[in-house]
Design an enzyme around this catalytic site. Sequence first.
Site, PDB file in Angstrom:
ATOM      1  N   ARG A  56       0.857  -1.173   0.000  1.00  0.00           N
ATOM      2  CA  ARG A  56       0.000   0.000   0.000  1.00  0.00           C
ATOM      3  C   ARG A  56       0.895   1.226   0.000  1.00  0.00           C
ATOM      4  NH1 ARG A  56      -0.498  -1.480   5.629  1.00  0.00           N
ATOM      5  NH2 ARG A  56       0.123   0.232   6.998  1.00  0.00           N
ATOM      6  N   ALA A  94      -0.262  -0.496  -4.856  1.00  0.00           N
ATOM      7  CA  ALA A  94      -1.594  -0.597  -5.423  1.00  0.00           C
ATOM      8  C   ALA A  94      -2.642  -0.348  -4.355  1.00  0.00           C
ATOM      9  CB  ALA A  94      -1.811  -1.969  -6.055  1.00  0.00           C
ATOM     10  N   LEU A  99      -5.765  -1.553  -2.996  1.00  0.00           N
ATOM     11  CA  LEU A  99      -6.537  -2.792  -3.057  1.00  0.00           C
ATOM     12  C   LEU A  99      -8.034  -2.572  -2.892  1.00  0.00           C
ATOM     13  CD1 LEU A  99      -4.218  -5.184  -1.026  1.00  0.00           C
ATOM     14  CD2 LEU A  99      -4.303  -4.788  -3.484  1.00  0.00           C
ATOM     15  N   ARG A 113      -5.005 -10.585   8.847  1.00  0.00           N
ATOM     16  CA  ARG A 113      -5.883 -11.297   9.760  1.00  0.00           C
ATOM     17  C   ARG A 113      -6.928 -12.074   8.962  1.00  0.00           C
ATOM     18  NH1 ARG A 113     -10.373  -7.035  11.914  1.00  0.00           N
ATOM     19  NH2 ARG A 113     -10.304  -5.594  10.175  1.00  0.00           N
ATOM     20  N   ARG A 158     -12.677 -10.246   2.096  1.00  0.00           N
ATOM     21  CA  ARG A 158     -13.432  -9.009   1.951  1.00  0.00           C
ATOM     22  C   ARG A 158     -12.934  -8.173   0.778  1.00  0.00           C
ATOM     23  NH1 ARG A 158     -13.265  -9.350   7.592  1.00  0.00           N
ATOM     24  NH2 ARG A 158     -11.581  -7.812   7.803  1.00  0.00           N
ATOM     25  N   GLY A 215      -2.244 -10.883  19.034  1.00  0.00           N
ATOM     26  CA  GLY A 215      -1.192 -11.656  19.674  1.00  0.00           C
ATOM     27  C   GLY A 215       0.166 -11.305  19.120  1.00  0.00           C
ATOM     28  N   HIS A 216       1.199 -11.757  19.814  1.00  0.00           N
ATOM     29  CA  HIS A 216       2.587 -11.577  19.381  1.00  0.00           C
ATOM     30  C   HIS A 216       3.347 -12.872  19.645  1.00  0.00           C
ATOM     31  CE1 HIS A 216       3.322  -7.661  17.748  1.00  0.00           C
ATOM     32  NE2 HIS A 216       2.773  -7.025  18.768  1.00  0.00           N
ATOM     33  N   ASP A 217       4.581 -12.884  19.159  1.00  0.00           N
ATOM     34  CA  ASP A 217       5.454 -14.051  19.272  1.00  0.00           C
ATOM     35  C   ASP A 217       5.383 -14.696  20.660  1.00  0.00           C
ATOM     36  OD1 ASP A 217       8.303 -15.181  17.901  1.00  0.00           O
ATOM     37  OD2 ASP A 217       8.285 -15.158  20.082  1.00  0.00           O
ATOM     38  N   ASP A 266       7.798 -16.176  15.515  1.00  0.00           N
ATOM     39  CA  ASP A 266       7.601 -15.547  14.215  1.00  0.00           C
ATOM     40  C   ASP A 266       8.388 -16.231  13.105  1.00  0.00           C
ATOM     41  OD1 ASP A 266       5.947 -13.727  15.370  1.00  0.00           O
ATOM     42  OD2 ASP A 266       7.322 -12.045  15.282  1.00  0.00           O
TER      43      ASP A 266
END
Length: 380
Positions: free
Chosen positions: A46, A68, A70, A94, A100, A134-136, A165
């Site tokens: 983006r 681009a 989207l 996500r 969508r 969430g994270h690693d 990750d």
Amino acid sequence: MNDTTDQGARGPLSGLRIVEFAGIGPAPFAGLALADFGAEVTVVERPGGETRLGGGAALNRGKTVVQADLKSPAGLARVRELVAGADALIEGFRPGVMERLGLGPDTLLAAHPKLVYARLTGWGQDGPLAQRAGHDINYVALSGLMPFAARPGQPPALPATLLGDIGGGALTMLFGLMCALWESRRSGRGQVVDAAIVDGVGYMGTLIQALRAGGRWDDDPTRNLFLHRSHFYDCFECADGRWLSLGAIEAPFQQALMERLDLAQGASAAARPEDDCAQWPILRDAVAARIRQEPLAHWVAVFEGSDACVAPVLTAAEAPLHPHHQARRNFFMQDGIAWPMPAPKLLRTPARPGAAARASDIREELSGPDDIRPDVTRGD
């Protein structure tokens, strides 16, 4: 250090075409690995996306970057053209975002049946946590493996991003991607690769689970040689405040360790050290006191050529200068920074890191406002 980023020779993935939807962390790393090994990776960014945390120019090495919108019909049409010419797609949004946008797997696979559609999230495409941030650290916690890094009286500590990750996420997805591409050669059909970091980390724990099943892993840290209670498997502080790592698990290696520390008389007489855990506290105190008497350089010299399973704890700045890394050309220079070379090494068709992506290299096409967010189940 290797001082070249020559792309003259094609890598083992030459001819493989990948479309990567710009994201953060593990997904861009997966695309980087594919590009390093010769794949043609096109990143859909983006406008302004290169400034985001955990992605952007540093991880777009060797890729073609396009911008681009989207959410515009023209932008979506162009992206569909890119995908139509690709072997695989990588996305780290996500769950539900691509659907969508009209770019979900059902839509794209209907038009391109051989496409491999690789999705990387923290919690997976379904399940009660799929839409949670969430994270690693969270994914590793839920895997049941975090206690294996605990120290007595302290919370578990993990190296940032490496286990979750990169290991459970990016590398697991890359393996799934390669599996799906190989299978598609026989069936002529693509498929979805649902790579969840929490799943990948859990799978990485199979060796520990096998040790537990075989009675070789004790949840009691006073009897578990990996849990930082022994005198032969931990990091110990030297006289200059630096650290020395010891990993002498097997009895012969432990004997070599104690001999070079001049502590052989106090070494355990047991055939295997894990059978002698009652002696660990006394021996640990002795080893710690001995190592604190000398600086790190002294111990590096003492253990030179030894099979005692000892190594200095290096900083990120020191590692590229170590003789072993230099001999194996494990780092290369780019823009004044030492970067890790891609691994593993392929002797006939090695990976060749591409040039760093720059703002001037980005092809402006169909750009416009775009508020597509990276995978919020990762909290990034």
